[in-house]
Design an enzyme around this catalytic site. Sequence first.
Site, PDB file in Angstrom:
ATOM      1  N   GLU A 128       0.831  -1.208   0.000  1.00  0.00           N
ATOM      2  CA  GLU A 128       0.000   0.000   0.000  1.00  0.00           C
ATOM      3  C   GLU A 128       0.870   1.265   0.000  1.00  0.00           C
ATOM      4  O   GLU A 128       0.513   2.278  -0.603  1.00  0.00           O
ATOM      5  CB  GLU A 128      -0.955   0.000   1.214  1.00  0.00           C
ATOM      6  CG  GLU A 128      -2.029  -1.087   1.160  1.00  0.00           C
ATOM      7  CD  GLU A 128      -3.074  -0.849   0.071  1.00  0.00           C
ATOM      8  OE1 GLU A 128      -2.695  -0.914  -1.116  1.00  0.00           O
ATOM      9  OE2 GLU A 128      -4.239  -0.607   0.405  1.00  0.00           O
ATOM     10  N   THR A 181      -6.944   9.563  -4.691  1.00  0.00           N
ATOM     11  CA  THR A 181      -7.006   9.328  -3.246  1.00  0.00           C
ATOM     12  C   THR A 181      -6.569  10.588  -2.494  1.00  0.00           C
ATOM     13  O   THR A 181      -7.145  10.959  -1.476  1.00  0.00           O
ATOM     14  CB  THR A 181      -6.092   8.139  -2.860  1.00  0.00           C
ATOM     15  OG1 THR A 181      -6.448   7.046  -3.697  1.00  0.00           O
ATOM     16  CG2 THR A 181      -6.249   7.718  -1.418  1.00  0.00           C
TER      17      THR A 181
HETATM   18  P1  ADP Z   1      -8.610   1.494  -5.082  1.00  0.00           P
HETATM   19  O1  ADP Z   1      -8.380   1.088  -3.667  1.00  0.00           O
HETATM   20  O2  ADP Z   1      -9.345   2.790  -5.190  1.00  0.00           O
HETATM   21  O3  ADP Z   1      -9.190   0.415  -5.910  1.00  0.00           O
HETATM   22  P2  ADP Z   1      -5.917   1.673  -5.115  1.00  0.00           P
HETATM   23  O4  ADP Z   1      -5.811   2.619  -3.987  1.00  0.00           O
HETATM   24  O5  ADP Z   1      -5.772   0.252  -4.908  1.00  0.00           O
HETATM   25  O6  ADP Z   1      -7.286   1.838  -5.798  1.00  0.00           O
HETATM   26  O7  ADP Z   1      -4.839   2.258  -6.105  1.00  0.00           O
HETATM   27  C1  ADP Z   1      -4.454   1.776  -7.274  1.00  0.00           C
HETATM   28  C2  ADP Z   1      -3.037   2.351  -7.493  1.00  0.00           C
HETATM   29  O8  ADP Z   1      -2.073   1.374  -7.138  1.00  0.00           O
HETATM   30  C3  ADP Z   1      -2.828   2.701  -8.935  1.00  0.00           C
HETATM   31  O9  ADP Z   1      -2.093   3.894  -9.008  1.00  0.00           O
HETATM   32  C4  ADP Z   1      -2.003   1.552  -9.468  1.00  0.00           C
HETATM   33  O10 ADP Z   1      -1.136   1.920 -10.514  1.00  0.00           O
HETATM   34  C5  ADP Z   1      -1.195   1.123  -8.233  1.00  0.00           C
HETATM   35  N1  ADP Z   1      -0.836  -0.303  -8.297  1.00  0.00           N
HETATM   36  C6  ADP Z   1       0.405  -0.834  -8.308  1.00  0.00           C
HETATM   37  N2  ADP Z   1       0.362  -2.177  -8.380  1.00  0.00           N
HETATM   38  C7  ADP Z   1      -0.937  -2.530  -8.427  1.00  0.00           C
HETATM   39  C8  ADP Z   1      -1.593  -3.773  -8.541  1.00  0.00           C
HETATM   40  N3  ADP Z   1      -0.956  -4.936  -8.626  1.00  0.00           N
HETATM   41  N4  ADP Z   1      -2.945  -3.750  -8.554  1.00  0.00           N
HETATM   42  C9  ADP Z   1      -3.610  -2.573  -8.500  1.00  0.00           C
HETATM   43  N5  ADP Z   1      -3.038  -1.368  -8.408  1.00  0.00           N
HETATM   44  C10 ADP Z   1      -1.696  -1.332  -8.373  1.00  0.00           C
END
Ligand code: ADP
Length: 306
Positions: A128, A181
């Site tokens: 994270e 975010t």
């Molecule tokens: P949400 O919780 O709103 O679905 P996230 O906070 O998980 O979204 O954020 C996604 C971010 O994390 C993006 O910027 C994405 O590029 C990065 N990221 C890096 N690796 C991954 C992965 N394996 N899966 C999803 N997002 C990833």
Amino acid sequence: MNQIKVFSPATVANVSCGYDAMGFALETLGDEMIFTKTNTKEVVISKIEGANLPYEVHKNVAGVVAKLMLKESNANFGLDIQIFKNFKPGSGLGSSAASASGTAFAVNTLLNNKYSNLELTQFAMQGEVAACGSAIADNVAAAIYGGFILVRSYEPLDIVSIPIPTNLIATIIHPQIEIKTEDARKVVPKQIDTNTAIAQWANVGGLISGLYSKDFDLIGRSLVDLVAEPNRKALIPLFDDVKHVAISVGALGAGISGSGPSIFALSKNLETAKKVEVAMDTVYKNSGIDYSTYVSHISKTGIRIL
Ligand code: ADP
């Protein structure tokens, strides 16, 4: 064991009054990941389907968590990782958390379950950090522990599993707009007055008590957020309308999932949860905004081996 395939669930964090402290895992929506041991001691991401994400190990949360765990455990193998995304990053449904926690769980299985769930949560939190800059626990803990979790404390990390009534069903609408975010965090007040704090923690108590006692009305009365939602909802088109129709067709309550834009509602049976889905759909169908809807039980197990 040389290879493992896992399902890692989408998660709803915050859950109205539980801003930054609560989350739950979904049963049917989530990513699939395949981990294969290699003898190079390197971590390689060889396939990503369903989303445009970095293959570089230090930029992808799966790579970050895998590398960290192999190093910490002094493992004598490397890993090839394949990621199949079934919901979009940036949805407010814990996309990075699904990859980070799925990796922590899978690597631990390949290490013969060396680490506890609390330690796996700590590894996944480092993913994270790579995704959003902060070591947030609510989504990853919900995926790892399953069910409904409370992050009681960060220092030291203390995760509490809360039992849930069997028939608690979530309905989700994901409007496909981008909310950073960072922006969603900026609109949350840095300070709140004591009366607001009292109302918020009273609702947290009500929600936890309602989940324990399977008192659906109490769960509904407690799904109130006076801290993040009043400001954040302006970032989500038609939020008030979606919440209103969801509750009017029988949802116990509704709120923003994580930092949005997804909106969740909870219902006490599948029939109502499906009615809520139709009602949400009606609000969005002429909006000109693309969206997806989902209905899912809350996952009691979280990540599972396929
Ligand atoms: P949400 O919780 O709103 O679905 P996230 O906070 O998980 O979204 O954020 C996604 C971010 O994390 C993006 O910027 C994405 O590029 C990065 N990221 C890096 N690796 C991954 C992965 N394996 N899966 C999803 N997002 C990833």
